[in-house]
Design an enzyme around this catalytic site. Structure first.
Site, PDB file in Angstrom:
ATOM      1  N   GLU A 260      -9.490  -0.653  -1.646  1.00  0.00           N
ATOM      2  CA  GLU A 260      -9.198   0.763  -1.392  1.00  0.00           C
ATOM      3  C   GLU A 260      -9.326   1.581  -2.675  1.00  0.00           C
ATOM      4  O   GLU A 260      -9.713   2.751  -2.636  1.00  0.00           O
ATOM      5  CB  GLU A 260      -7.799   0.889  -0.755  1.00  0.00           C
ATOM      6  CG  GLU A 260      -7.845   0.443   0.712  1.00  0.00           C
ATOM      7  CD  GLU A 260      -6.616  -0.306   1.188  1.00  0.00           C
ATOM      8  OE1 GLU A 260      -5.540  -0.160   0.598  1.00  0.00           O
ATOM      9  OE2 GLU A 260      -6.746  -1.070   2.179  1.00  0.00           O
TER      10      GLU A 260
ATOM     11  N   SER B 256      -6.404  -9.089   7.202  1.00  0.00           N
ATOM     12  CA  SER B 256      -5.878  -9.400   8.530  1.00  0.00           C
ATOM     13  C   SER B 256      -5.204 -10.769   8.609  1.00  0.00           C
ATOM     14  O   SER B 256      -5.339 -11.474   9.611  1.00  0.00           O
ATOM     15  CB  SER B 256      -6.965  -9.252   9.600  1.00  0.00           C
ATOM     16  OG  SER B 256      -7.415  -7.904   9.659  1.00  0.00           O
TER      17      SER B 256
ATOM     18  N   HIS C  74      -8.370  -3.383  -6.066  1.00  0.00           N
ATOM     19  CA  HIS C  74      -8.266  -3.482  -4.602  1.00  0.00           C
ATOM     20  C   HIS C  74      -9.397  -2.670  -3.978  1.00  0.00           C
ATOM     21  O   HIS C  74      -9.791  -1.628  -4.504  1.00  0.00           O
ATOM     22  CB  HIS C  74      -6.906  -2.975  -4.128  1.00  0.00           C
ATOM     23  CG  HIS C  74      -6.682  -3.269  -2.677  1.00  0.00           C
ATOM     24  ND1 HIS C  74      -7.178  -2.464  -1.683  1.00  0.00           N
ATOM     25  CD2 HIS C  74      -6.065  -4.313  -2.056  1.00  0.00           C
ATOM     26  CE1 HIS C  74      -6.870  -2.999  -0.509  1.00  0.00           C
ATOM     27  NE2 HIS C  74      -6.198  -4.112  -0.711  1.00  0.00           N
TER      28      HIS C  74
ATOM     29  N   LYS D 122       0.852  -1.208   0.000  1.00  0.00           N
ATOM     30  CA  LYS D 122       0.000   0.000   0.000  1.00  0.00           C
ATOM     31  C   LYS D 122       0.882   1.252   0.000  1.00  0.00           C
ATOM     32  O   LYS D 122       1.974   1.227  -0.571  1.00  0.00           O
ATOM     33  CB  LYS D 122      -0.974  -0.047   1.190  1.00  0.00           C
ATOM     34  CG  LYS D 122      -1.738  -1.383   1.242  1.00  0.00           C
ATOM     35  CD  LYS D 122      -2.897  -1.396   2.191  1.00  0.00           C
ATOM     36  CE  LYS D 122      -3.569  -2.763   2.130  1.00  0.00           C
ATOM     37  NZ  LYS D 122      -4.756  -2.855   2.955  1.00  0.00           N
TER      38      LYS D 122
ATOM     39  N   GLY E 125      -7.332  -4.624   7.413  1.00  0.00           N
ATOM     40  CA  GLY E 125      -6.757  -3.669   8.347  1.00  0.00           C
ATOM     41  C   GLY E 125      -7.496  -3.570   9.672  1.00  0.00           C
ATOM     42  O   GLY E 125      -7.279  -2.648  10.452  1.00  0.00           O
TER      43      GLY E 125
HETATM   44  P1  13P Z   1      -4.377  -6.245   5.943  1.00  0.00           P
HETATM   45  O1  13P Z   1      -3.568  -7.521   5.857  1.00  0.00           O
HETATM   46  O2  13P Z   1      -3.606  -5.109   6.529  1.00  0.00           O
HETATM   47  O3  13P Z   1      -5.710  -6.490   6.573  1.00  0.00           O
HETATM   48  O4  13P Z   1      -4.668  -5.791   4.425  1.00  0.00           O
HETATM   49  C1  13P Z   1      -5.171  -6.708   3.524  1.00  0.00           C
HETATM   50  C2  13P Z   1      -5.112  -6.128   2.166  1.00  0.00           C
HETATM   51  O5  13P Z   1      -5.805  -5.189   1.849  1.00  0.00           O
HETATM   52  C3  13P Z   1      -4.149  -6.709   1.219  1.00  0.00           C
HETATM   53  O6  13P Z   1      -4.373  -6.243  -0.077  1.00  0.00           O
END
Ligand code: 13P
Length: 256
Positions: free
Chosen positions: A102, A218, A100, A16, A178
């Site tokens: 996001e 996670s 993704h 990220k 996250g």
């Molecule tokens: P986390 O492992 O921080 O939950 O993020 C997952 C993710 O979005 C991977 O692309």
């Protein structure tokens, strides 16, 4: 006919908008030093665009894959701020994330650009990971399958079975990203099996058996083994825990 055999476990780290140049390169050196020949598992990292060329240079000579976190589907032109698939190839990236959560939710990327993005990646010989997954609200409303189905159909639109075989799917429930709350192996297994069924409808049994489906949300050293034990979980897409060697290495080296 393409060879649709085997699904090697795939561990991907999505960094990220994290890590500075030094820390990113140090992390790549550490991972590279521990990878071995990459025969029994495939590992890749997805750094920020601006560090791709440097990360590729450090990863050189090892089986570590390097990819981008996004791309635009046009090859070139007046698209300020965007990066094309040929540009990613040009700096040595071999993979790319598409859709993704996001990108979808924070940056409001519409579902209908995902097909052109996947197609552009494949055309440039990049291996895409198409991310799908429902929000908490959608899950509570019983709409998980409907949402995932729509995202799969848009992202894989127009592909032949041979092309689809080069795509990896990542199921990332938005509520697990996250948050420290991962999907249980049962929850992941249910959606992964649903995705496998949809891939079969779209591309036939042979291709569907060869396409890897990763779980993301996670993932940590203490839950990776249980998640990877689930039948249709072929790998993991790791966010936060991919930023530190003491968390990412045990995930990469999980006991099969
Ligand atoms: P986390 O492992 O921080 O939950 O993020 C997952 C993710 O979005 C991977 O692309």
């Amino acid at each position: 006919m393409a060879d649709f055999t085997g699904r090697k476990p795939y561990i991907a780290g999505n960094w990220k908008m994290n890590l500075d140049r030094m820390t990113a390169l140090d992390l790549v050196k550490t991972i590279k030093g521990r990878l071995g020949d990459g025969d029994d598992r495939e590992v890749a990292v997805f750094p920020s665009f601006v560090y791709l060329a440097d990360v590729v240079a450090v990863a050189q000579g090892s089986p570590l894959g390097v990819g981008a976190q996004n791309l635009y589907f046009e090859e070139k032109g007046a698209f300020t701020g965007e990066v094309s698939a040929p540009m990613l190839r040009d700096v040595g990236a071999t993979r790319v994330l598409v859709g993704h959560s996001e990108r979808r939710h924070i940056f409001k990327e519409p579902n209908d650009v995902m097909g052109p993005k996947v197609a552009a990646a494949l055309k440039a010989d990049l291996l895409p990971i198409l991310c799908v997954g429902e929000t908490l609200e959608e899950r509570k409303a019983g709409r998980t399958r409907q949402v995932v189905d729509k995202q799969l159909k848009a992202g894989l639109a127009g592909l032949t079975p041979e092309q689809a075989h080069r795509v990896t799917i990542a199921y990332e429930p938005v509520w697990a990203i996250g948050t420290g709350v991962n999907a249980t192996p049962e929850q992941a297994g249910e959606v992964h099996a649903f995705i496998r069924g949809k891939l079969k409808d779209l591309f036939g049994i042979d291709a569907s058996q060869g396409i890897r489906i990763l779980y993301g949300g996670s993932v940590k050293p203490d839950n990776v083994k249980d998640l990877m034990a689930v039948e249709d979980v072929d790998g993991v897409l790791v966010g936060g825990a991919s930023l530190k060697p003491d968390l990412f290495l045990p995930i990469i080296e999980f006991d099969r």
